[in-house]
Design an enzyme around this catalytic site. Structure first.
Site, short mmCIF file in Angstrom:
data_model
loop_
_atom_site.label_atom_id
_atom_site.label_comp_id
_atom_site.label_asym_id
_atom_site.label_seq_id
_atom_site.Cartn_x
_atom_site.Cartn_y
_atom_site.Cartn_z
N GLU A 117 0.82 -1.20 0.00
CA GLU A 117 0.00 0.00 0.00
C GLU A 117 0.86 1.25 0.00
OE1 GLU A 117 -3.30 0.98 2.59
OE2 GLU A 117 -3.52 -1.15 2.98
N HIS A 138 -4.45 7.10 -0.19
CA HIS A 138 -3.80 5.80 -0.05
C HIS A 138 -4.32 4.85 -1.11
CE1 HIS A 138 -7.36 4.76 2.45
NE2 HIS A 138 -7.05 3.50 2.25
N ASP A 166 -10.55 3.13 7.40
CA ASP A 166 -10.42 4.29 6.52
C ASP A 166 -11.39 5.39 6.94
OD1 ASP A 166 -8.54 2.96 5.02
OD2 ASP A 166 -9.91 2.44 3.40
ZN ZN Z 1 -8.01 1.74 2.83
#
Ligand code: ZN
Length: 129
Positions: free
Chosen positions: A22, A67, A80
């Protein structure tokens, strides 16, 4: 709200080269245009670790977060949403395959919002060349 085309391309490129890990960063704006990404150092692999890195950042002046979801789904996770509420107004999630339509901007409530992509002249860049 708007985002500079070059900034968006940068986000997509970095996300692509970081995958399957990520990528995470904070967004900075000049006026109503998102122009800069502050990359979160030391992001490690794992589905939610990038989000965790964002949580740990000090409150530098930013208007939101960005992200990547290497899995391709751009739906915000519960974690999130918690991040969105705390870290600004605009939150971009990019997903595989990281092309120009592989991103969604959300507000702090996790609702998709429109972000216009605009040409923006980066003064620093011009001077640098
Ligand atoms: Zn996420």
């Amino acid at each position: 709200m708007k985002i500079a085309k070059d900034t968006l391309s940068f986000i997509l490129e970095v996300s692509k080269s970081t995958a399957p890990m990520e990528f995470a960063g904070m967004l900075q704006a000049k006026g109503d245009v998102i122009t800069d990404v502050v990359i979160v150092p030391g992001t490690e692999s794992g589905e939610e670790s990038a989000t965790m890195q964002l949580f740990m950042l000090p409150n530098i002046h930013t208007i939101g977060t960005v992200h990547s979801h290497p899995s391709g789904s751009r739906r915000p996770s519960g974690e999130d949403l918690e991040l969105f509420e705390r870290k600004g107004k605009y939150h971009i999630i990019v997903g595989a395959p990281f092309d120009t339509s592989s991103w969604t901007c959300y507000n702090y409530k996790g609702e998709p919002v429109k972000l216009d992509v605009v040409d923006y002249e980066f003064k620093e860049k011009e001077e640098g060349w």
